[in-house]
Design a protein around this motif. Structure first.
Motif: not given
Length: 166
Positions: A66-90
């Motif tokens: 639960x603490x991990x979920x809260x942390x990653x929800x707070x500090x996640x910079x990219x919210x949608x799957x296509x953007x995350x895939x694009x960042x990873x590809x870059x």
């Protein structure tokens, strides 16, 4: 203060080989991949597989999750799957390649450049910290010190563009 395992190794005369500043994370991490905080957030946001509850719950593990979920929800910079895939590809365009992955010509000369030859740890840090300046990147991630400033600046600007327009 050193952990007891570290203290035992130092007492036996073994050199400590873990130093994140030098990119040495220890033997447990030699072949480990690194996830972006946004990828972990995406994982936690997925619906549960079959809806079945585990037979027994470990309250400590549940609290950590639960603490991990809260942390990653707070500090996640990219919210949608296509953007995350694009960042990873870059980032993967600049990933370090193994000898088997590199391409050589008939004479044994390297054909394809590794770009910045970034480790998994460096790629995750660049994406998670949302760095925009080369000097800041090299200060926060000391293993980038020997990397080409022009290539690093180009990568940082590309990541920043995706972040701003997503």
């Amino acid at each position: 203060m050193a952990s007891s395992a570290t203290a035992r190794r130092l007492r036996r005369g073994l050199a400590e080989d873990e130093d994140a500043g030098l990119g040495k994370l220890g033997p447990d991490f030699n072949d480990a991949g690194c996830l972006l905080i946004s990828e972990v957030n995406l994982f936690f946001s997925q619906p549960a597989g079959d809806g079945a509850e585990p037979a027994s719950k470990d309250d400590g593990a549940t609290a950590v999750a639960e603490k991990t979920k809260a942390y990653v929800a707070e500090f996640s910079r990219y919210k949608d799957r296509p953007t995350i895939r694009e960042i990873r590809a870059i980032l993967m365009k600049h990933a370090a390649k193994s000898d088997e992955e590199r391409e050589y010509d008939e004479e044994g000369n390297l054909i394809e450049d590794d770009g910045l030859a970034l480790t998994q740890f460096e790629m995750a840090q660049l994406a998670n910290l949302c760095i925009t300046e080369v000097e800041e990147a090299k200060s926060l991630i000391p293993t980038l010190a020997g990397k080409d400033d022009g290539l690093l600046d180009s990568l940082l600007q590309e990541l920043d563009n995706v972040r701003r327009f997503s």
